[in-house]
Design a protein around this motif. Sequence first.
Motif, PDB file in Angstrom:
ATOM      1  N   UNK A 123      16.092   5.336  19.663  1.00 31.99           N
ATOM      2  CA  UNK A 123      15.172   6.207  18.944  1.00 31.99           C
ATOM      3  C   UNK A 123      14.892   5.658  17.548  1.00 31.99           C
ATOM      4  N   UNK A 124      13.739   6.041  17.006  1.00 37.08           N
ATOM      5  CA  UNK A 124      13.402   5.628  15.655  1.00 37.08           C
ATOM      6  C   UNK A 124      14.323   6.287  14.641  1.00 37.08           C
ATOM      7  N   UNK A 125      14.670   5.549  13.583  1.00 41.83           N
ATOM      8  CA  UNK A 125      15.590   6.068  12.573  1.00 41.83           C
ATOM      9  C   UNK A 125      15.082   5.705  11.183  1.00 41.83           C
ATOM     10  N   UNK A 126      14.930   6.738  10.342  1.00 42.06           N
ATOM     11  CA  UNK A 126      14.610   6.567   8.922  1.00 42.06           C
ATOM     12  C   UNK A 126      15.707   7.256   8.122  1.00 42.06           C
ATOM     13  N   UNK A 127      16.265   6.546   7.144  1.00 38.23           N
ATOM     14  CA  UNK A 127      17.259   7.147   6.249  1.00 38.23           C
ATOM     15  C   UNK A 127      16.781   6.951   4.818  1.00 38.23           C
ATOM     16  N   UNK A 128      16.741   8.048   4.073  1.00 34.32           N
ATOM     17  CA  UNK A 128      16.376   8.002   2.649  1.00 34.32           C
ATOM     18  C   UNK A 128      17.612   8.308   1.810  1.00 34.32           C
ATOM     19  N   UNK A 129      17.706   7.681   0.636  1.00 28.05           N
ATOM     20  CA  UNK A 129      18.877   7.887  -0.221  1.00 28.05           C
ATOM     21  C   UNK A 129      18.679   9.100  -1.133  1.00 28.05           C
ATOM     22  N   UNK A 130      19.542   9.247  -2.089  1.00 33.38           N
ATOM     23  CA  UNK A 130      19.489  10.412  -2.980  1.00 33.38           C
ATOM     24  C   UNK A 130      18.228  10.442  -3.824  1.00 33.38           C
ATOM     25  N   UNK A 131      17.589   9.289  -3.982  1.00 28.43           N
ATOM     26  CA  UNK A 131      16.353   9.208  -4.770  1.00 28.43           C
ATOM     27  C   UNK A 131      15.104   9.246  -3.890  1.00 28.43           C
ATOM     28  N   UNK A 132      15.270   9.626  -2.619  1.00 23.95           N
ATOM     29  CA  UNK A 132      14.173   9.749  -1.657  1.00 23.95           C
ATOM     30  C   UNK A 132      13.646   8.392  -1.170  1.00 23.95           C
ATOM     31  N   UNK A 133      14.295   7.308  -1.563  1.00 26.05           N
ATOM     32  CA  UNK A 133      13.826   5.985  -1.179  1.00 26.05           C
ATOM     33  C   UNK A 133      14.348   5.617   0.200  1.00 26.05           C
ATOM     34  N   UNK A 134      13.493   5.015   1.014  1.00 24.12           N
ATOM     35  CA  UNK A 134      13.871   4.612   2.370  1.00 24.12           C
ATOM     36  C   UNK A 134      14.820   3.422   2.294  1.00 24.12           C
ATOM     37  N   UNK A 135      16.018   3.578   2.886  1.00 24.23           N
ATOM     38  CA  UNK A 135      17.003   2.491   2.895  1.00 24.23           C
ATOM     39  C   UNK A 135      17.242   1.959   4.299  1.00 24.23           C
ATOM     40  N   UNK A 136      16.849   2.741   5.325  1.00 24.03           N
ATOM     41  CA  UNK A 136      16.945   2.292   6.729  1.00 24.03           C
ATOM     42  C   UNK A 136      15.643   2.649   7.430  1.00 24.03           C
ATOM     43  N   UNK A 137      15.079   1.671   8.103  1.00 23.74           N
ATOM     44  CA  UNK A 137      13.881   1.897   8.922  1.00 23.74           C
ATOM     45  C   UNK A 137      13.998   0.920  10.094  1.00 23.74           C
ATOM     46  N   UNK A 138      14.462   1.438  11.243  1.00 21.46           N
ATOM     47  CA  UNK A 138      14.847   0.508  12.320  1.00 21.46           C
ATOM     48  C   UNK A 138      13.646   0.046  13.148  1.00 21.46           C
ATOM     49  N   UNK A 139      13.957  -0.845  14.090  1.00 19.25           N
ATOM     50  CA  UNK A 139      12.907  -1.468  14.897  1.00 19.25           C
ATOM     51  C   UNK A 139      12.156  -0.430  15.730  1.00 19.25           C
ATOM     52  N   UNK A 140      12.893   0.555  16.271  1.00 18.48           N
ATOM     53  CA  UNK A 140      12.238   1.592  17.077  1.00 18.48           C
ATOM     54  C   UNK A 140      11.273   2.410  16.221  1.00 18.48           C
ATOM     55  N   UNK A 141      11.622   2.663  14.962  1.00 19.62           N
ATOM     56  CA  UNK A 141      10.723   3.394  14.064  1.00 19.62           C
ATOM     57  C   UNK A 141       9.457   2.582  13.810  1.00 19.62           C
TER      58      UNK A 141
END
Length: 358
Positions: free
Chosen positions: A22-40
């Motif tokens: 599945x697609x995965x997006x992770x944002x840090x405490x400052x709302x910045x994207x730190x993970x955006x995987x291949x499925x995403x």
Amino acid sequence: MGGSGPHPSDPAAGLCPDTLPDGLLVADAERRVVVFNRAAERLTGIARADALGRDFAEVLPLFDAEGRDWWRCLDPYGGLATRTRHPERPLHLADGLELLVTASYTRAEDGSVTAFTVALRDAVQRARQERNRADLVSTVAHELRSPLTSVKGFTATLLAKWHRFNDDQKRVMLETVNADADRVTRLITELLDVSRIEAGRLEMRRQVVDVIEEVHKVVKGRVVAGEPASRFKVEVLGELPEMWLDPDKIDQILGNLVENALRHGAGTVTIVVEPDSRKQGAVVSVRDEGEGIPPEAVPRVFRQFWRGHGQPRGGTGLGLYIVKGLVEAHGGGITVRRAPGGGAEFRFSLPAGAPDFA
């Protein structure tokens, strides 16, 4: 994906994000994207390089069915500090592409968000499943209406006018009610089989089964039901190993394939049983002499509700789907091709298997 995506603090967080289906997006405490995987990337069409380091809401604008900005409604970083996750729901990208989205929070002790995780899934498969369920409900309703109407009609007539009918007339009506009740029972059995196949919950009760004897039993049952014995031919090409199979399911596989050959085929129905030359097991072929199955239809034969072009609409169109599921539950496989003498040939292989306690 029935729930949230993995938290950075979860054991799953140690996995490489690109290995996740599945697609995965992770944002840090400052709302910045730190993970955006291949499925995403694949699901959204957004390149990872264009996503990392940017505000997650700008990278992935999502809208609900009414066109409202979901991030503005949700306010992940400013909303209730007690929230831990959001269940799966359908949302749309700006270009209209529908995705199934879940989200979860990782929080500091003061409740502030340290990581916001968004998981994405393609909605096409879900839509297809929903259409299949709708088709199933429609088919079941259609198939049940006719026998239940008959049962109700004959039963009401007999109750209201019992003394007006002679014994022969009563027998005909009761035989019709009995046949229609059997039809309803078969339909319910098919629906239960489909449910178990889809859920992977088929129970196997293996014991030693004489496949050749099972073939003869199925043929004998069709002859007793009124088919001429001359329409069947059984060929045995060698000695089979000891076969540990579920006898009820083998009987169902053979019965469905023979019925399919009788209903949709023509001429002699030939059943060939032989040892599997590639591995310890057996191969069974059921052939007819009808028009066969067009090559372009072969990939669809084992799907739910498949009926050949120009064939009568009797049955639910679930029989071959169930056969495939039962064969695969034994560890075997099934194919369809043109029979040597014309018509269709359904050929399935079964491994010898072993007892459940082995």
